[in-house]
Write an enzyme that holds these catalytic residues in place. Structure first.
Site, PDB file in Angstrom:
ATOM      1  CG  ASN A  12      95.802  20.364   2.885  1.00  0.00           C
ATOM      2  OD1 ASN A  12      96.986  20.672   2.805  1.00  0.00           O
ATOM      3  ND2 ASN A  12      95.073  20.615   3.944  1.00  0.00           N
ATOM      4  N   GLY A  40      91.675  21.206   1.301  1.00  0.00           N
ATOM      5  CA  GLY A  40      92.401  22.292   1.971  1.00  0.00           C
ATOM      6  C   GLY A  40      91.412  23.429   2.147  1.00  0.00           C
ATOM      7  CE  LYS A  41      90.099  23.576   8.450  1.00  0.00           C
ATOM      8  NZ  LYS A  41      88.854  22.821   8.358  1.00  0.00           N
ATOM      9  N   GLY A  42      91.625  26.659   2.442  1.00  0.00           N
ATOM     10  CA  GLY A  42      91.755  27.830   1.578  1.00  0.00           C
ATOM     11  C   GLY A  42      91.224  27.543   0.180  1.00  0.00           C
ATOM     12  CG  LEU A 223      75.090  27.520  15.506  1.00  0.00           C
ATOM     13  CD1 LEU A 223      73.803  28.289  15.756  1.00  0.00           C
ATOM     14  CD2 LEU A 223      75.827  27.279  16.822  1.00  0.00           C
ATOM     15  CB  ALA A 251      83.998  21.097   2.029  1.00  0.00           C
ATOM     16  CB  ALA A 252      79.389  21.830   5.886  1.00  0.00           C
ATOM     17  N   GLY A 253      81.531  23.990   6.232  1.00  0.00           N
ATOM     18  CA  GLY A 253      81.952  25.313   6.701  1.00  0.00           C
ATOM     19  C   GLY A 253      82.641  26.099   5.589  1.00  0.00           C
ATOM     20  CG  ASP A 254      86.315  24.770   3.974  1.00  0.00           C
ATOM     21  OD1 ASP A 254      86.607  25.523   4.920  1.00  0.00           O
ATOM     22  OD2 ASP A 254      86.908  23.687   3.757  1.00  0.00           O
TER      23      ASP A 254
HETATM   24  P1  ADP Z   1      82.168  23.099   9.886  1.00  0.00           P
HETATM   25  O1  ADP Z   1      82.040  22.290   8.647  1.00  0.00           O
HETATM   26  O2  ADP Z   1      83.213  24.167   9.774  1.00  0.00           O
HETATM   27  O3  ADP Z   1      82.249  22.329  11.161  1.00  0.00           O
HETATM   28  P2  ADP Z   1      79.331  23.564  10.390  1.00  0.00           P
HETATM   29  O4  ADP Z   1      79.182  22.107  10.681  1.00  0.00           O
HETATM   30  O5  ADP Z   1      78.851  24.515  11.427  1.00  0.00           O
HETATM   31  O6  ADP Z   1      80.808  23.974   9.987  1.00  0.00           O
HETATM   32  O7  ADP Z   1      78.524  23.837   9.039  1.00  0.00           O
HETATM   33  C1  ADP Z   1      78.610  25.059   8.337  1.00  0.00           C
HETATM   34  C2  ADP Z   1      77.270  25.412   7.730  1.00  0.00           C
HETATM   35  O8  ADP Z   1      76.890  24.363   6.827  1.00  0.00           O
HETATM   36  C3  ADP Z   1      76.129  25.532   8.729  1.00  0.00           C
HETATM   37  O9  ADP Z   1      76.029  26.844   9.252  1.00  0.00           O
HETATM   38  C4  ADP Z   1      74.943  25.173   7.863  1.00  0.00           C
HETATM   39  O10 ADP Z   1      74.533  26.304   7.119  1.00  0.00           O
HETATM   40  C5  ADP Z   1      75.510  24.133   6.899  1.00  0.00           C
HETATM   41  N1  ADP Z   1      75.275  22.758   7.393  1.00  0.00           N
HETATM   42  C6  ADP Z   1      76.134  21.948   8.042  1.00  0.00           C
HETATM   43  N2  ADP Z   1      75.570  20.758   8.367  1.00  0.00           N
HETATM   44  C7  ADP Z   1      74.308  20.823   7.883  1.00  0.00           C
HETATM   45  C8  ADP Z   1      73.182  19.912   7.884  1.00  0.00           C
HETATM   46  N3  ADP Z   1      73.256  18.697   8.435  1.00  0.00           N
HETATM   47  N4  ADP Z   1      72.024  20.329   7.287  1.00  0.00           N
HETATM   48  C9  ADP Z   1      71.941  21.553   6.708  1.00  0.00           C
HETATM   49  N5  ADP Z   1      72.951  22.446   6.685  1.00  0.00           N
HETATM   50  C10 ADP Z   1      74.111  22.094   7.263  1.00  0.00           C
END
Ligand code: ADP
Length: 302
Positions: A12, A40-42, A223, A251-254
């Site tokens: 995306n 885009g997640k992929g 989490l 993109a943290a989760g990605d």
């Molecule tokens: P998504 O982006 O899919 O909602 P999360 O928010 O759970 O996923 O974040 C994915 C990963 O990124 C977490 O397991 C953690 O390792 C890291 N992360 C996310 N937010 C933070 C933060 N504020 N500080 C440190 N690490 C973070």
């Protein structure tokens, strides 16, 4: 080059407008800035896996437009094999229209465009990529039939199969679970999939156990700032996140998923691969944007 990580998923272009506040229905608002960022997640997960040390191939679709060319180019500069990225005529590339206000609240409209036309046959055509892979990753931004086919094929080929069930708002087809080695939901996805509230470690563990009962191999619930929880057939393990000053969690989760997959593909034990994913994700939240925020392996502290 044999790609060790194959990502089947979405590309995306993120169109990001910043304004003091979000517009109300029917309102026209003067904003402050605008930029485009490949996402885009992929594609994000492919970029993360490549930057974190894996050879990667992407299977997906873009539209026949300038964004499509930019999206493909953004992967090619990372050394990602794009032979599986098709160009669909008559549709736009996937775009995410994002408005962000001064308090970092956002409102987003996603148009799937080419992503919506990625049928199972588009993946079957690149079966040789799947055959060479060690790790196959799917998310939910492409048609369900395509995810179902890819998970089953990955299992048939004996690959490590990862599903990041994002975005998920309800349960998954139950027959998918037996094909998944690592199911990696965030809290709200774990809640939607398991049908249990998830708001802390204990509830995440309960949801993870329920998802394993449904047939998933292992579950890693991410989490946010609380880190990640591995749920396996033993005690499982909580991995606290490194403490950082978060500026943008896009993109943290990605980044986590791509980093974890790259770790597995490089032969790291699963717990080490989780730590790579976490360190990379923690760095990514200290920077703005989707793909630009994803770090390289050399930036991670040993
Ligand atoms: P998504 O982006 O899919 O909602 P999360 O928010 O759970 O996923 O974040 C994915 C990963 O990124 C977490 O397991 C953690 O390792 C890291 N992360 C996310 N937010 C933070 C933060 N504020 N500080 C440190 N690490 C973070």
């Amino acid at each position: 080059m044999n790609a060790k990580v194959v990502v089947v998923g979405s590309l995306n272009m993120d169109l990001v407008a910043r304004a003091q506040r979000l517009p109300r229905g029917g309102e026209t608002l003067a904003g402050e800035s605008f930029f485009t960022v490949p996402g885009g997640k992929g594609a994000n997960q492919a970029v993360a896996a490549a930057r974190l040390g894996a050879s990667v191939a992407m299977v997906g679709n873009v539209g026949d437009d300038a964004y499509g060319q930019q999206l493909r180019r953004a992967l090619e500069v990372e050394g990602i094999d794009c032979q599986g990225v098709g160009v669909c005529s008559g549709v736009s590339s996937g775009v995410a229209l994002i408005v962000v206000d001064a308090a970092s609240q956002n409102a987003i409209v996603i148009i799937p465009g080419g992503n919506g036309l990625l049928g199972p046959e588009s993946v079957r055509r690149f079966d040789s990529l799947l055959q060479q892979a060690e790790v196959i990753i799917c998310q939910l931004e492409v048609p369900t039939a395509t995810v179902a086919w890819t998970l089953a094929r990955g299992r048939e080929l004996g690959k490590k199969v990862i599903l990041n069930p994002a975005p998920a708002s309800g349960p998954l087809p139950v027959e998918w679970f037996a094909h998944i080695d690592y199911l990696i939901p965030n809290e709200s996805e774990a809640e939607a999939l398991a049908g249990l509230p998830v708001n802390d470690l204990d509830s995440a563990r309960r949801a993870g156990r329920r998802l394993r009962k449904m047939g998933a191999g292992k579950v890693i619930v991410t989490l946010g700032a609380q880190g990640a929880l591995l749920v396996d057939d033993g005690e499982g393990r909580h991995f606290p996140a490194p403490e950082v000053e978060a500026v943008d969690t896009t993109a943290a989760g990605d980044t986590f998923v791509g980093g974890f997959a790259a770790g597995l593909a490089r032969g790291l034990p699963e717990e080490q691969a989780i730590i790579v994913g976490q360190r990379a994700a923690a760095l990514s939240v200290t920077r703005a944007g989707a793909q630009p925020s994803i770090p390289y392996l050399r930036e991670l502290t040993p």
